[in-house]
Motif scaffolding. Structure first.
Motif: not given
Length: 126
Positions: A51-57, A73-76, A101-109
């Motif tokens: 996810s964008r936040s890194g909190g979900n995989t 994210n600090a190192k991109n 997408y939302g900060m906690e959403y994990v795109p998978r498709f």
């Protein structure tokens, strides 16, 4: 438009490890990031995403427990740590960005991903 550049591929023996990196230009925090792979003669398959936040995989069943996706994210940069590699992991690995997408959403498709890197070859062989 973001640019994604993969690195870290190579030749490794079965049971070995590699760490792939995906360098993201632009504002990384806008993007969920995924890794996909394509073996010769096969379709491109989902491997892992974060996810964008890194909190979900999320992981494909075939790599669960062996691969770990993370992001700084600090190192991109997004990483894919691959352990206990098998010959069937041999493929070109691509990272891709899913925008806004939302900060906690994990795109998978695959259809969720707009921008793609050029790929890095991973070969697992003795």
């Amino acid at each position: 438009q973001v640019q994604l550049v993969e690195s870290g591929g190579g030749l490794v023996q079965p049971g070995g490890s590699l760490r792939l990196s995906c360098a993201v230009s632009g504002f990384t925090l806008n993007y969920g990031i995924g890794w996909f792979r394509q073996a010769p003669g096969k379709e491109r398959d989902f491997v892992a995403s974060i996810s964008r936040s890194g909190g979900n995989t999320y992981y494909a069943d075939s790599v669960k427990g062996r691969f770990t996706i993370s992001r700084d994210n600090a190192k991109n940069t997004v990483y894919l740590q691959m352990n206990s590699l098998k010959p069937e992991d041999t493929a070109v690995y691509y990272c891709a960005g899913a925008l806004d997408y939302g900060m906690e959403y994990v795109p998978r498709f695959q259809y969720e991903y707009r921008d793609w890197g050029q790929g890095t070859q991973v070969t697992v062989s003795s």
